[in-house]
Design a protein around this motif. Structure first.
Motif, PDB file in Angstrom:
ATOM      1  N   TRP A  21      56.681  -7.858  38.519  1.00 57.95           N
ATOM      2  CA  TRP A  21      56.774  -7.868  39.988  1.00 57.95           C
ATOM      3  C   TRP A  21      55.087  -8.262  40.350  1.00 57.95           C
ATOM      4  O   TRP A  21      54.957  -9.029  41.562  1.00 57.95           O
ATOM      5  CB  TRP A  21      57.003  -6.575  40.712  1.00 57.95           C
ATOM      6  CG  TRP A  21      58.408  -6.593  41.161  1.00 57.95           C
ATOM      7  CD1 TRP A  21      58.835  -6.751  42.394  1.00 57.95           C
ATOM      8  CD2 TRP A  21      59.504  -6.565  40.221  1.00 57.95           C
ATOM      9  NE1 TRP A  21      60.326  -6.731  42.504  1.00 57.95           N
ATOM     10  CE2 TRP A  21      60.815  -6.647  41.198  1.00 57.95           C
ATOM     11  CE3 TRP A  21      59.946  -6.367  38.889  1.00 57.95           C
ATOM     12  CZ2 TRP A  21      62.157  -6.793  40.715  1.00 57.95           C
ATOM     13  CZ3 TRP A  21      61.097  -6.275  38.404  1.00 57.95           C
ATOM     14  CH2 TRP A  21      61.987  -6.315  39.165  1.00 57.95           C
ATOM     15  N   MET A  22      54.171  -8.239  39.494  1.00 57.98           N
ATOM     16  CA  MET A  22      52.677  -8.793  39.899  1.00 57.98           C
ATOM     17  C   MET A  22      52.576 -10.201  39.327  1.00 57.98           C
ATOM     18  O   MET A  22      51.434 -10.657  39.624  1.00 57.98           O
ATOM     19  CB  MET A  22      51.717  -7.573  39.540  1.00 57.98           C
ATOM     20  CG  MET A  22      51.835  -6.294  40.217  1.00 57.98           C
ATOM     21  SD  MET A  22      51.299  -6.504  41.895  1.00 57.98           S
ATOM     22  CE  MET A  22      49.723  -6.958  41.905  1.00 57.98           C
ATOM     23  N   ARG A  23      53.311 -10.678  38.515  1.00 56.76           N
ATOM     24  CA  ARG A  23      53.263 -11.818  37.812  1.00 56.76           C
ATOM     25  C   ARG A  23      52.770 -13.106  38.703  1.00 56.76           C
ATOM     26  O   ARG A  23      51.889 -13.541  38.988  1.00 56.76           O
ATOM     27  CB  ARG A  23      54.322 -12.107  36.830  1.00 56.76           C
ATOM     28  CG  ARG A  23      54.374 -13.237  35.832  1.00 56.76           C
ATOM     29  CD  ARG A  23      53.521 -12.992  34.771  1.00 56.76           C
ATOM     30  NE  ARG A  23      54.172 -12.184  33.825  1.00 56.76           N
ATOM     31  CZ  ARG A  23      53.388 -11.691  32.758  1.00 56.76           C
ATOM     32  NH1 ARG A  23      52.193 -12.015  32.137  1.00 56.76           N
ATOM     33  NH2 ARG A  23      53.977 -10.692  31.968  1.00 56.76           N
ATOM     34  N   HIS A  29      47.104 -12.767  30.610  1.00 52.94           N
ATOM     35  CA  HIS A  29      45.885 -12.285  30.175  1.00 52.94           C
ATOM     36  C   HIS A  29      45.664 -11.381  31.250  1.00 52.94           C
ATOM     37  O   HIS A  29      44.373 -10.398  31.292  1.00 52.94           O
ATOM     38  CB  HIS A  29      44.934 -12.889  29.676  1.00 52.94           C
ATOM     39  CG  HIS A  29      44.225 -13.988  30.671  1.00 52.94           C
ATOM     40  ND1 HIS A  29      44.545 -15.377  30.471  1.00 52.94           N
ATOM     41  CD2 HIS A  29      43.413 -13.809  31.562  1.00 52.94           C
ATOM     42  CE1 HIS A  29      44.047 -16.080  31.397  1.00 52.94           C
ATOM     43  NE2 HIS A  29      43.330 -14.851  32.115  1.00 52.94           N
ATOM     44  N   ALA A  30      46.082 -11.472  32.289  1.00 51.00           N
ATOM     45  CA  ALA A  30      45.698 -10.551  33.541  1.00 51.00           C
ATOM     46  C   ALA A  30      45.932  -9.102  33.375  1.00 51.00           C
ATOM     47  O   ALA A  30      45.562  -8.328  34.154  1.00 51.00           O
ATOM     48  CB  ALA A  30      46.140 -11.143  34.992  1.00 51.00           C
ATOM     49  N   PHE A  31      46.890  -8.813  32.475  1.00 48.79           N
ATOM     50  CA  PHE A  31      47.622  -7.545  32.460  1.00 48.79           C
ATOM     51  C   PHE A  31      46.928  -6.953  30.881  1.00 48.79           C
ATOM     52  O   PHE A  31      47.757  -5.841  30.494  1.00 48.79           O
ATOM     53  CB  PHE A  31      49.065  -7.365  32.612  1.00 48.79           C
ATOM     54  CG  PHE A  31      49.422  -7.942  33.693  1.00 48.79           C
ATOM     55  CD1 PHE A  31      49.134  -7.178  34.882  1.00 48.79           C
ATOM     56  CD2 PHE A  31      49.869  -9.110  33.640  1.00 48.79           C
ATOM     57  CE1 PHE A  31      49.744  -7.783  36.105  1.00 48.79           C
ATOM     58  CE2 PHE A  31      50.549  -9.773  34.872  1.00 48.79           C
ATOM     59  CZ  PHE A  31      50.358  -9.157  36.099  1.00 48.79           C
ATOM     60  N   GLY A  68      35.653 -11.701  34.981  1.00 51.82           N
ATOM     61  CA  GLY A  68      36.616 -11.178  33.961  1.00 51.82           C
ATOM     62  C   GLY A  68      37.527 -10.439  34.564  1.00 51.82           C
ATOM     63  O   GLY A  68      38.388  -9.613  33.751  1.00 51.82           O
ATOM     64  N   GLY A  69      37.442 -10.203  35.773  1.00 53.71           N
ATOM     65  CA  GLY A  69      38.430  -8.983  36.583  1.00 53.71           C
ATOM     66  C   GLY A  69      39.430  -9.742  37.053  1.00 53.71           C
ATOM     67  O   GLY A  69      39.719 -11.097  37.120  1.00 53.71           O
ATOM     68  N   VAL A  70      40.399  -9.053  37.753  1.00 55.00           N
ATOM     69  CA  VAL A  70      41.606  -9.795  38.479  1.00 55.00           C
ATOM     70  C   VAL A  70      41.399  -9.145  39.897  1.00 55.00           C
ATOM     71  O   VAL A  70      41.674  -7.929  40.041  1.00 55.00           O
ATOM     72  CB  VAL A  70      42.986  -8.992  37.817  1.00 55.00           C
ATOM     73  CG1 VAL A  70      44.221  -9.780  38.488  1.00 55.00           C
ATOM     74  CG2 VAL A  70      42.928  -9.723  36.436  1.00 55.00           C
ATOM     75  N   PRO A  71      41.211  -9.938  40.948  1.00 53.21           N
ATOM     76  CA  PRO A  71      41.265  -9.591  42.211  1.00 53.21           C
ATOM     77  C   PRO A  71      42.490  -9.478  43.049  1.00 53.21           C
ATOM     78  O   PRO A  71      43.561 -10.122  42.575  1.00 53.21           O
ATOM     79  CB  PRO A  71      40.348 -10.642  42.841  1.00 53.21           C
ATOM     80  CG  PRO A  71      40.673 -11.671  42.319  1.00 53.21           C
ATOM     81  CD  PRO A  71      41.180 -11.230  40.726  1.00 53.21           C
ATOM     82  N   VAL A  72      42.848  -8.228  43.897  1.00 59.74           N
ATOM     83  CA  VAL A  72      43.996  -8.140  44.547  1.00 59.74           C
ATOM     84  C   VAL A  72      43.503  -7.781  46.046  1.00 59.74           C
ATOM     85  O   VAL A  72      42.727  -6.692  46.181  1.00 59.74           O
ATOM     86  CB  VAL A  72      44.876  -7.147  44.122  1.00 59.74           C
ATOM     87  CG1 VAL A  72      45.470  -7.448  42.747  1.00 59.74           C
ATOM     88  CG2 VAL A  72      43.918  -5.837  43.709  1.00 59.74           C
TER      89      VAL A  72
END
Length: 569
Positions: A21-23, A29-31, A68-72
């Motif tokens: 659901w977050m894809r 590689h975000a996960f 190298g992080g994933v922003p939300v």
């Protein structure tokens, strides 16, 4: 393993659902264990001071991806100080509670706290402190200078000044109405040393911003550079699990109190700092403000206590240039979000305009800290900001003129028959956390027209509410216990003598104790206290604590940690 892997890591139905659901265009590689960085974003068109935050959040995202992080993006409750009724303070604790629960409930490893308007930075810090995740504050910055008739006009302070001149008959109402576009001329929060500016700077003094960022004007491109850097730092914080409780300590509050005095900051900072400390379980009291800040000199010449505005402070060298001169008063143990002590960032910051930032050898005032008053009128304390008061009124005895609610004051203040003179003491009660509810900014009540026309521009005012950080005057506020909680303020009657003695920290009702023991709260005062039978207001009235401890809800005090208590699905 980062916290978010509790959602995304491993095999099975639940991790699959979380990832799937977050894809939505996010790469595989975000996960893979990369830190998930939330941007707690208080952007809202109904919070005009924060309207530019979505642009700022985009730059935070770039910094997060680069590191190298994933922003939300995480929109959270936002409170527009100038439009929310009955007062934004009623909703600060609700916003903090909502922020806390959203940070705890979601797959987040660190958070960038994006706030600006008065209650947003306090609410963000309170909520994040309760969850105790790694976090960094990014203040949204003040608006550019306003000008009126060729002179600087600060938002808020200009309103109080010009509206009084209209009431005094010295300024045409039409000219006052036309001044708004000259006062508010860019994005950003108030450009005076009001609550928004104060809390942005104190977030830095607490160690929660990248040093040197607080006070950057909203319209300055360097704010976007700082947003990018804050995003990068958030990834580092998550990787090293450097949490709020490791940054904000009792020593941090020491530095914030020193800074509050030196900048001539808002009295509202007292109630917000107390609430933040309460969330962390740190023993901070009113006495700490007097003990630490009482002898700190005022160095910043900003409205409402001075002449200039936040853009001028930034131009003159900024907040670190102020702290440079006070390094011996700061606690060297207090660290920042970078992992280094705040004092390591001091030394060598130039002051480029000594009219804006005074040298310590020639301060604007010698003892500028918030003064804590006690006496039979305020057994649990009251505060006053000497830097914004009339010096001649700091020791004063006068007859009480009592108003039982803000509505009562509005109805009677300009009555020509009102028995009042320049020596009188205006009493406004029923404005505390329970009484209003929400502790509104009404303590700096306007002066009666009859006094304005005599040339009077200040009298002693006493209230269990707050006043705007942009306001000024000899105003005693945060009187505790408040009238609605059974405080002695409820017993004051017209004509009673009131003693204010700021040098000796006294606030006394000069009425015989035996007579006071026989008095009861007047029915008209009881009728003015808030009544609520449902919803947030009832929860607030039933559980809010006094101003002397931060006006937080009793069941929210103390950090409860970041882990969810039940498995999902």
């Amino acid at each position: 393993m980062v916290r978010s892997q509790g959602w995304y890591g491993g095999e099975g139905r639940d991790p699959f659902i979380h990832r799937a659901w977050m894809r939505r265009g996010v790469p595989d590689h975000a996960f893979d264990g990369r830190p998930q960085i939330a941007i707690a974003n208080t952007a809202s068109d109904l919070t005009p001071c924060n309207m530019h935050f979505n642009e700022v959040a985009d730059y935070v995202k770039q910094g997060v991806w680069e590191a190298g992080g994933v922003p939300v993006n995480l929109p959270v409750v936002s409170l527009g100080e100038t439009v929310v009724k009955p007062t934004a303070m009623l909703w600060r604790n609700m916003a903090a509670m909502a922020i806390e629960e959203m940070l705890r409930a979601n797959p987040i490893d660190a958070v960038v706290l994006l706030g600006g308007c008065d209650k947003t930075i306090p609410a963000l810090l309170m909520g994040a402190a309760s969850v105790d995740l790694p976090a960094v504050v990014l203040p949204g910055g003040p608006m550019l200078n306003g000008y009126f008739r060729g002179e600087r006009m600060g938002c808020g302070t200009g309103v109080w000044q010009l509206s009084e001149e209209v009431r005094a008959g010295t300024l045409p109402a039409a000219e006052f109405e036309a001044s708004d576009k000259k006062m508010i001329r860019s994005k950003g929060h108030c450009n005076t040393m009001g609550t928004a500016s104060t809390m942005g700077l104190l977030a830095e003094a607490l160690g929660m911003t990248i040093p040197g960022v607080a006070g950057t004007p909203a319209a300055d491109s360097r704010l976007l550079e700082a947003a990018h850097a804050s995003g990068r730092l958030a990834v580092e914080l998550a990787t090293e699990d450097r949490r709020i409780s490791q940054v904000i300590t009792k020593e941090s509050f020491h530095n914030a109190i020193v800074a509050l005095a030196a900048i001539g900051g808002s009295t509202n900072a007292v109630v917000h700092l107390l609430a933040i400390a309460g969330r962390l379980g740190i023993d901070l009291t009113l006495e700490d403000f007097d003990r630490i800040g009482g002898k700190v000199p005022l160095l910043v010449n900003l409205q409402p206590a001075g002449r200039y505005l936040m853009e001028d402070l930034f131009r003159a060298g900024g907040f670190l240039a102020v702290l440079d001169q006070l390094v011996d008063l700061l606690d060297p143990l207090a660290r920042t979000v970078t992992g280094k002590p705040l004092t390591e960032y001091l030394g060598g910051h130039g002051v480029w305009d000594r009219d804006v930032i005074s040298p310590r050898s020639e301060p604007l005032q010698d003892d500028a800290g918030i003064a804590v008053l006690r006496g039979n009128l305020a057994p649990r304390g009251a505060i006053i900001k000497p830097a914004a008061a009339t010096p001649e009124l700091l020791v004063h005895t006068g007859r009480a003129v009592v108003f039982d609610s803000i509505e009562d004051a509005h109805a009677r203040l300009d009555d020509p028959e009102l028995d009042i003179d320049a020596d009188s003491v205006l009493i406004l009660r029923g404005c505390g956390p329970k009484g209003y509810p929400g502790m509104p900014e009404v303590a700096n009540m306007p002066l009666p027209q009859k006094l304005l026309k005599q040339g009077v521009r200040d009298v002693v005012r006493i209230c269990d509410g707050r006043m705007s950080g942009t306001a000024y005057g000899t105003v005693v506020l945060h009187v505790a216990p408040e009238a609605a909680a059974g405080g002695p303020l409820a017993l004051v009657e017209d004509g009673d003598l009131i003693l204010l003695d700021v040098p000796n920290r006294r606030l006394e009702l000069l009425v015989d104790e035996a007579e006071l023991a026989n008095r009861r709260t007047a029915q008209r005062a009881l009728d003015g206290f808030a009544q609520a039978d449902r919803g947030w207001q009832k929860l607030y009235i039933d559980h809010v604590q006094g101003a002397d401890t931060g006006a937080d809800l009793d069941f929210l005090v103390g950090s409860s940690g970041s882990e969810v208590t039940r498995e999902s699905h």
